[in-house]
Design a protein around this motif. Structure first.
Motif, PDB file in Angstrom:
ATOM      1  N   LEU A   1     108.811  15.980 108.982  1.00  0.00           N
ATOM      2  CA  LEU A   1     109.803  17.116 109.184  1.00  0.00           C
ATOM      3  C   LEU A   1     110.507  17.825 108.793  1.00  0.00           C
ATOM      4  O   LEU A   1     110.949  18.627 108.910  1.00  0.00           O
ATOM      5  CB  LEU A   1     110.517  15.511 109.788  1.00  0.00           C
ATOM      6  CG  LEU A   1     111.983  15.965 110.533  1.00  0.00           C
ATOM      7  CD1 LEU A   1     111.334  17.167 111.826  1.00  0.00           C
ATOM      8  CD2 LEU A   1     112.146  15.253 111.166  1.00  0.00           C
ATOM      9  N   PRO A   2     110.464  17.329 106.925  1.00  0.00           N
ATOM     10  CA  PRO A   2     110.836  18.015 105.875  1.00  0.00           C
ATOM     11  C   PRO A   2     110.263  19.292 105.625  1.00  0.00           C
ATOM     12  O   PRO A   2     110.994  20.687 105.925  1.00  0.00           O
ATOM     13  CB  PRO A   2     110.862  16.910 104.899  1.00  0.00           C
ATOM     14  CG  PRO A   2     111.270  15.470 105.133  1.00  0.00           C
ATOM     15  CD  PRO A   2     109.837  15.791 106.496  1.00  0.00           C
ATOM     16  N   VAL A   3     108.922  18.691 105.685  1.00  0.00           N
ATOM     17  CA  VAL A   3     108.064  20.518 105.691  1.00  0.00           C
ATOM     18  C   VAL A   3     108.146  21.380 106.701  1.00  0.00           C
ATOM     19  O   VAL A   3     108.204  22.360 106.812  1.00  0.00           O
ATOM     20  CB  VAL A   3     106.586  20.082 105.916  1.00  0.00           C
ATOM     21  CG1 VAL A   3     105.813  21.486 106.201  1.00  0.00           C
ATOM     22  CG2 VAL A   3     105.912  19.546 104.162  1.00  0.00           C
ATOM     23  N   ILE A   4     108.583  21.207 108.552  1.00  0.00           N
ATOM     24  CA  ILE A   4     108.795  21.574 108.892  1.00  0.00           C
ATOM     25  C   ILE A   4     110.214  22.616 108.857  1.00  0.00           C
ATOM     26  O   ILE A   4     110.901  23.941 109.032  1.00  0.00           O
ATOM     27  CB  ILE A   4     108.969  21.150 110.493  1.00  0.00           C
ATOM     28  CG1 ILE A   4     107.760  20.659 111.242  1.00  0.00           C
ATOM     29  CG2 ILE A   4     109.279  21.968 111.347  1.00  0.00           C
ATOM     30  CD1 ILE A   4     107.576  19.661 111.934  1.00  0.00           C
ATOM     31  N   ALA A   5     111.510  21.980 108.755  1.00  0.00           N
ATOM     32  CA  ALA A   5     112.214  22.035 108.191  1.00  0.00           C
ATOM     33  C   ALA A   5     113.292  22.621 107.277  1.00  0.00           C
ATOM     34  O   ALA A   5     113.115  23.880 107.213  1.00  0.00           O
ATOM     35  CB  ALA A   5     113.816  20.910 108.192  1.00  0.00           C
TER      36      ALA A   5
END
Length: 498
Positions: free
Chosen positions: A422-426
């Protein structure tokens, strides 16, 4: 399994001794350091990103979680084969070497290698609990495990202030020197105080599965992270993306063909377990994403005119981190209290996901008031605590004891992967469309527009909403798996979970 009595329990009447107390304290301190590591990395991310002039700072946590997730099932089997103490000490040594590399890193690539090696520390959590179970006297195992578990929350309040003081006075390298020194110290304490488990279980090690899964997830993450700079249609982006997906599919196929796969995926065929896994993974991903986004936003100087930020130091940010950490502990405790009053875990997981979604949405549109940010941080912490506490209780209702270990490993990997993804996507979205351009440069740091942070926080809110929908989809009457004496799944038994 060896018929010998574990060396630490030669006498059924044995109770607490100075050595056992020292052993438990050593294990608890090591697990506390893991919690401190998460806090330190999230708080030091702005200064690390500025120092190395990189927009890929989220990988410092992503690679840490990814290595921990993929290595945990392998290390668990190695512990069963060769001894949990040996494997645990090996993990601590690898973590110490990784932290040392980070402290000396001359470039960001070296920093990532160090963080990958440090990713062998998270498996020490289940290795520590398993070691306590194997070598402590039966009369004290329950209390010892409870102390080890609750000890993880004691550091929630002082840790942000210590981390902030350390970063402000020693720079980001200081945190890695502390982590390296702590690993060596606590490893030596465990080696001196804790006996090896005599429990041995014959098991096959699925190295191929670990390689396929780790490489596949890593390839997809690389494509998501570097796609904005390479171009989404660039050959390199497509090779990493589709190559990673192919490897993940190959892993899933291999898992269904071998007798002892890295992860027992058959448990995910049961709808309640699949929903619990995905819902809790969304909540875990939200917690990690907030830990990375919030300090970057709050520590940015407001004088830059970006529409956000207070320009606080790392020590000043501790004030915003403390409500989150405190309410994680309170939320987890409330789960226990409410379940004692016959409140089922299903609505608590639902409430936890909704609180996380609401906190992200509120921060997205109202991030100019310090007091409100403290409230939103506490709200997110409460939701995280509810999710942390409800998930294992739901699994206990859905899975019999014979399958709880294998199921827990699948759920743990899913939670870790989502926490990394999720952080990578954000940040992929931020780096693709929302990098701020300032007159005279950006002072060495990669900065984002206010609109970018709004979108990033709304991504977290969406993940929380998805987690809530999945929790709501859980059946009110959970069909618990029934296992025969031979270990085969026979059917289901009803367990009310509304």
């Amino acid at each position: 399994m060896s018929p010998d009595t574990p060396s630490g329990t030669s006498s059924a009447e044995q109770s607490w001794t100075p050595r056992l107390i020292f052993s438990l304290a050593s294990i608890v301190l090591l697990l506390e350091m893991l919690t401190l590591s998460y806090l330190m990395i999230s708080m030091s991310l702005p200064s690390i990103s500025a120092h190395f002039h990189t927009a890929q700072g989220a990988w410092l946590l992503t690679v840490f979680l990814l290595v921990g997730a993929v290595s945990s099932p392998l290390l668990g089997k190695l512990g069963d084969l060769y001894g949990k103490r040996k494997v645990m000490l090996g993990c601590i040594a690898m973590s110490a070497i990784g932290s040392l590399l980070c402290a000396l890193a001359a470039n960001f690539a070296m920093m990532l290698v160090g963080r990958a090696l440090a990713g062998f520390l998270p498996p020490c959590v289940f290795l520590g609990y398993s070691l306590i179970r194997d070598v402590f006297p039966p009369k004290v195992i329950g209390l010892a495990v409870s102390i080890a578990t609750s000890g993880l929350g004691l550091i929630a309040i002082p840790a942000p202030f210590f981390a902030g003081w350390l970063i402000d006075n020693s720079g980001f390298r200081g945190i890695f020197w502390v982590l390296a020194a702590g690993s060596v110290l606590f490893g030596c304490m465990i080696a001196a105080s804790t006996e090896e488990s005599s429990v041995r279980v014959r098991s096959r090690i699925d190295v191929l599965g670990a390689v396929l899964l780790g490489a596949g997830i890593g390839g997809v993450f690389v494509a998501l992270s570097l796609g904005p700079s390479w171009g989404w249609s660039a050959t390199s982006t497509l090779v990493y993306l589709f190559g990673g997906l192919v490897l993940i599919i190959a892993w899933a196929v291999s898992a269904g063909m071998i007798r002892e796969p890295l992860l027992e995926l058959r448990v995910l065929r049961r709808r309640p377990i699949l929903l619990i896994t995905l819902s809790s993974a969304c909540c875990y991903g939200c917690a990690t994403t907030l830990a990375l986004l919030l300090p970057m936003m709050i520590m940015t100087p407001g004088a830059l005119g970006l529409g956000y930020g207070f320009g606080v130091s790392a020590k000043g940010y501790a004030l915003y981190q403390t409500p989150f950490g405190l309410m994680v502990v309170v939320g987890g405790a409330l789960v226990g209290v409410l379940m004692g009053r016959r409140v089922r875990p299903r609505p608590l997981l639902l409430l936890g996901a909704l609180l996380l979604a609401a906190a992200f949405a509120l921060v997205a549109f109202e991030h100019h008031d310090r007091l409100l940010l403290l409230v939103f941080s506490a709200m997110a912490g409460t939701g995280t605590g509810f999710a942390y506490g409800a998930t294992p209780n739901l699994l206990i209702e859905a899975v019999p004891p014979q399958l709880q270990a294998s199921t827990a490993s699948v759920v743990n990997v899913a939670q870790s992967v989502m926490s990394a993804a999720l952080p990578v996507i954000a940040f992929a979205v931020l780096n693709n469309s929302f990098i701020a351009t300032l007159p005279g440069g950006s002072h060495g740091a990669i900065l984002y527009t206010e609109k970018g942070f709004q979108v990033a926080f709304l991504i977290g809110a969406a993940a929380g909403v998805i987690g809530a929908v999945l929790a709501l989809a859980l059946p009110r009457r959970i069909q618990q798996i029934v296992v025969s004496d031979a270990g085969e799944v026979e059917g289901t038994a009803s367990v009310v979970a509304h």
